[in-house]
Design a protein around this motif. Structure first.
Motif, mmCIF file in Angstrom:
data_model
loop_
_atom_site.group_PDB
_atom_site.id
_atom_site.type_symbol
_atom_site.label_atom_id
_atom_site.label_comp_id
_atom_site.label_asym_id
_atom_site.label_seq_id
_atom_site.Cartn_x
_atom_site.Cartn_y
_atom_site.Cartn_z
ATOM 1 N N PRO A 1 7.345 -50.000 17.050
ATOM 2 C CA PRO A 1 8.312 -51.029 16.644
ATOM 3 C C PRO A 1 9.744 -50.540 16.486
ATOM 4 C CG PRO A 1 6.946 -50.375 14.782
ATOM 5 C CD PRO A 1 6.423 -49.631 15.958
ATOM 6 N N ASN A 2 9.934 -49.215 16.417
ATOM 7 C CA ASN A 2 11.287 -48.693 16.228
ATOM 8 C C ASN A 2 11.732 -47.844 17.402
ATOM 9 O OD1 ASN A 2 11.447 -49.734 13.526
ATOM 10 N ND2 ASN A 2 10.052 -48.084 12.938
ATOM 11 N N PHE A 3 11.134 -48.114 18.529
ATOM 12 C CA PHE A 3 11.376 -47.250 19.680
ATOM 13 C C PHE A 3 12.852 -47.139 20.020
ATOM 14 C CE2 PHE A 3 10.471 -44.879 23.320
ATOM 15 C CZ PHE A 3 11.224 -45.371 24.381
ATOM 16 N N VAL A 4 13.516 -48.291 20.089
ATOM 17 C CA VAL A 4 14.917 -48.268 20.524
ATOM 18 C C VAL A 4 15.776 -47.460 19.563
ATOM 19 C CG1 VAL A 4 16.928 -49.630 21.157
ATOM 20 C CG2 VAL A 4 14.659 -50.496 21.661
ATOM 21 N N SER A 5 15.634 -47.734 18.277
ATOM 22 C CA SER A 5 16.484 -47.010 17.322
ATOM 23 C C SER A 5 16.132 -45.524 17.294
ATOM 24 C CB SER A 5 16.418 -47.624 15.936
ATOM 25 O OG SER A 5 15.101 -47.615 15.469
ATOM 26 N N GLU A 6 14.862 -45.200 17.519
ATOM 27 C CA GLU A 6 14.487 -43.784 17.548
ATOM 28 C C GLU A 6 15.182 -43.071 18.699
ATOM 29 O OE1 GLU A 6 10.011 -44.326 15.696
ATOM 30 O OE2 GLU A 6 10.218 -43.596 17.769
ATOM 31 N N VAL A 7 15.084 -43.678 19.865
ATOM 32 C CA VAL A 7 15.696 -43.054 21.041
ATOM 33 C C VAL A 7 17.208 -42.976 20.881
ATOM 34 C CG1 VAL A 7 16.111 -43.287 23.511
ATOM 35 C CG2 VAL A 7 13.856 -43.771 22.598
ATOM 36 N N VAL A 8 17.792 -44.061 20.387
ATOM 37 C CA VAL A 8 19.249 -44.080 20.245
ATOM 38 C C VAL A 8 19.708 -43.045 19.222
ATOM 39 C CG1 VAL A 8 21.179 -45.485 19.452
ATOM 40 C CG2 VAL A 8 19.536 -46.444 21.044
ATOM 41 N N ASN A 9 18.945 -42.878 18.165
ATOM 42 C CA ASN A 9 19.327 -41.864 17.176
ATOM 43 C C ASN A 9 19.259 -40.455 17.745
ATOM 44 O OD1 ASN A 9 20.105 -43.481 15.001
ATOM 45 N ND2 ASN A 9 17.978 -43.801 14.373
ATOM 46 N N ILE A 10 18.271 -40.210 18.584
ATOM 47 C CA ILE A 10 18.217 -38.914 19.262
ATOM 48 C C ILE A 10 19.455 -38.764 20.138
ATOM 49 C CG2 ILE A 10 16.998 -37.509 20.969
ATOM 50 C CD1 ILE A 10 14.411 -38.840 20.072
ATOM 51 N N TYR A 11 19.811 -39.849 20.808
ATOM 52 C CA TYR A 11 20.977 -39.843 21.678
ATOM 53 C C TYR A 11 22.237 -39.511 20.888
ATOM 54 C CZ TYR A 11 24.739 -41.555 24.660
ATOM 55 O OH TYR A 11 25.894 -41.663 25.383
ATOM 56 N N PHE A 12 22.393 -40.135 19.719
ATOM 57 C CA PHE A 12 23.567 -39.871 18.886
ATOM 58 C C PHE A 12 23.628 -38.402 18.502
ATOM 59 C CE2 PHE A 12 24.810 -43.943 19.147
ATOM 60 C CZ PHE A 12 24.335 -44.882 18.236
ATOM 61 N N HIS A 13 22.510 -37.903 18.058
ATOM 62 C CA HIS A 13 22.423 -36.528 17.604
ATOM 63 C C HIS A 13 22.807 -35.557 18.715
ATOM 64 C CE1 HIS A 13 20.881 -33.460 14.879
ATOM 65 N NE2 HIS A 13 20.283 -32.918 15.917
ATOM 66 N N GLU A 14 22.212 -35.786 19.889
ATOM 67 C CA GLU A 14 22.497 -34.898 21.022
ATOM 68 C C GLU A 14 23.936 -35.040 21.499
ATOM 69 O OE1 GLU A 14 18.154 -34.392 23.154
ATOM 70 O OE2 GLU A 14 19.817 -35.223 24.316
ATOM 71 N N SER A 15 24.411 -36.281 21.524
ATOM 72 C CA SER A 15 25.766 -36.526 22.028
ATOM 73 C C SER A 15 26.803 -35.854 21.165
ATOM 74 C CB SER A 15 26.041 -38.030 22.070
ATOM 75 O OG SER A 15 25.099 -38.666 22.879
ATOM 76 N N GLU A 16 26.601 -35.915 19.861
ATOM 77 C CA GLU A 16 27.598 -35.318 18.981
ATOM 78 C C GLU A 16 27.642 -33.813 19.158
ATOM 79 O OE1 GLU A 16 26.901 -37.151 15.125
ATOM 80 O OE2 GLU A 16 27.097 -39.079 16.174
ATOM 81 N N LYS A 17 26.483 -33.243 19.398
ATOM 82 C CA LYS A 17 26.441 -31.811 19.662
ATOM 83 C C LYS A 17 27.180 -31.478 20.962
ATOM 84 C CE LYS A 17 22.353 -29.971 20.289
ATOM 85 N NZ LYS A 17 21.044 -29.298 20.170
ATOM 86 N N LEU A 18 26.914 -32.284 21.974
ATOM 87 C CA LEU A 18 27.564 -32.058 23.268
ATOM 88 C C LEU A 18 29.068 -32.223 23.159
ATOM 89 C CD1 LEU A 18 25.017 -33.874 25.588
ATOM 90 C CD2 LEU A 18 25.637 -31.472 25.710
ATOM 91 N N LEU A 19 29.494 -33.237 22.432
ATOM 92 C CA LEU A 19 30.927 -33.471 22.283
ATOM 93 C C LEU A 19 31.584 -32.297 21.563
ATOM 94 C CD1 LEU A 19 31.000 -37.291 21.481
ATOM 95 C CD2 LEU A 19 32.100 -36.159 23.413
#
Lengths: 248, 158
Positions: free
Chosen positions: B42-60
């Motif tokens: 039920p929380n798939f989208v927010s889970e994936v997006v949160n991983i995305y945020f985490h990774e993106s901030e590191k990359l930035l």
């Protein structure tokens, strides 16, 4: 979807009709679930492909590197393992000597350490694993890259981001060819039996054969002898399955 | 008063999504993610997006670190970060971010440091915008779930 897939599906369903002929067919479908090994260094892509596969009723094992995949399959020696730089994220239950049994491998092309292409090569070079179909995923549709992978024996090359329709199509295609592969072996046993029965009488249906083969088919040998089309590369032009991103 | 908010919230969410699609911030891949969400996940989208945020901030952070280094010359390393950012952005449907990455990569391939700096600023801006909007979306979703769980005898009629 292009017309290619419609043609191949009809061909596939004709093939599956002949399943009724074989008394040895796995009609109880004990191994219905396709087990897919997904290889991708990106956590997000692993999560997505895992979900795509689960929703398509596949069993999934996801791993973050080519080395991890080989290790899981049991293709790796201990000294080769030391060369791998990435840590395997999969908690592999002691795969031990046997390794994981998978029906299909789907791998990203661009990975640090071992690329998807190198993984493909290693699998196709292995006598015990070369039969496993390998699908390559990539966000870059470089023709040279696609050609190289297909030449090396990749089943298909899918453009990222991977969609549900891609996975469903793969699953259906794999299930169909798996049935055919198992039928082929039992068919070779039954072929002689059938030939003999047809020689004896053409009108009556022998008791061991159900009358369900499609009436539109030609003489039985043509059903059984078409083993060549089983190889996927002759079915569709693989490059057509490479969908364009933002095509719609 | 929560009960009647469910429909309102749903409408607001649809509107926000429509805007993001219209602006080209998100593309159909985001819809694909939503399709993968169900009762079993039920929380798939927010889970994936949160991983995305985490990774993106590191990359930035990595990208900024590389570029601000006066002796910077490792464009190859920058290319690797960018490919990763491009890949994950495309996987969640972050179209505009992905497009900026493409331009960024082109600048980096030409060893164009000024161009890279400009692209980085744009990237950070786009990322901020996306993050804020998706947070808004997830908040609305949370409220909607809460509101749907509250039972008032009259809420169906309102």
């Amino acid at each position: 979807m292009g017309s290619n897939s419609i043609v191949s599906n009809r061909w596939m369903s004709e093939k599956m009709n002949c399943l009724d002929l074989s008394p040895n067919s796995n009609s109880d479908n004990e191994e219905e679930e396709v087990h897919v090994l997904a290889v991708d260094d990106s956590l997000i892509d692993r999560k997505v492909i895992e979900r795509l596969l689960k929703i398509s009723s596949c069993k999934v094992t996801a791993v973050d590197s080519g080395w991890g995949a080989l290790k899981l399959l049991g293709l790796l020696d201990d000294d080769e393992e030391d060369k791998s730089s990435s840590s395997s994220s999969s908690s592999s239950s002691s795969a031990g000597f046997e390794g994981l049994k998978v029906d299909l491998i789907i791998t990203d092309y661009c990975m640090p350490g071992m690329t998807g292409y190198e993984l493909l090569k290693k699998i196709k070079e292995s006598s015990s694993f070369r039969e496993i179909p390998v699908v390559i995923m990539s966000s870059e549709n470089v023709m040279a890259r696609i050609d190289r992978c297909l030449e090396e024996g990749a089943e298909e090359f899918i453009a990222k981001p991977v969609k549900l329709s891609d996975v469903k199509r793969l699953r259906d295609y794999y299930m169909a060819t798996r049935e055919i592969r198992s039928v082929q072996s039992s068919v070779n046993v039954n072929k002689r039996k059938l030939q003999e029965s047809f020689d004896v009488s053409t009108s009556s249906s022998p008791s061991s054969i159900s009358p369900s083969p499609s009436p539109s088919s030609a003489s039985p040998p043509s059903l059984f002898s078409s083993s060549a089309p089983c190889s996927p590369s002759s079915l569709d032009s693989p490059t057509r399955r490479i969908k364009m991103t933002s095509f719609d | 008063m929560l009960g009647w908010g469910v429909d309102r919230l749903r409408a607001d969410m649809s509107r926000l999504l429509a805007i993001l699609f219209h602006q080209g911030v998100l593309d159909e891949q985001f819809l694909q993610l939503q399709q993968l969400q169900d009762e079993s996940s039920p929380n798939f989208v927010s889970e994936v997006v949160n991983i995305y945020f985490h990774e993106s901030e590191k990359l930035l952070r990595n990208l900024r670190g590389l570029l601000l280094d006066r002796e910077f010359s490792d464009y190859k390393k920058m290319g690797i970060h960018l490919n990763q950012f491009m890949g994950s952005s495309s996987s969640i449907g972050a179209k505009r971010i992905r497009n900026v990455c493409v331009a960024f990569r082109a600048a980096s391939e030409q060893n164009n440091r000024a161009g890279c700096l400009r692209a980085l600023e744009l990237l950070e801006h786009e990322y901020c915008y996306l993050k804020n909007k998706l947070h808004e979306l997830f908040q609305m979703e949370q409220q909607r779930v809460l509101a749907a769980g509250v039972r008032y005898p009259l809420h169906q009629q309102l």
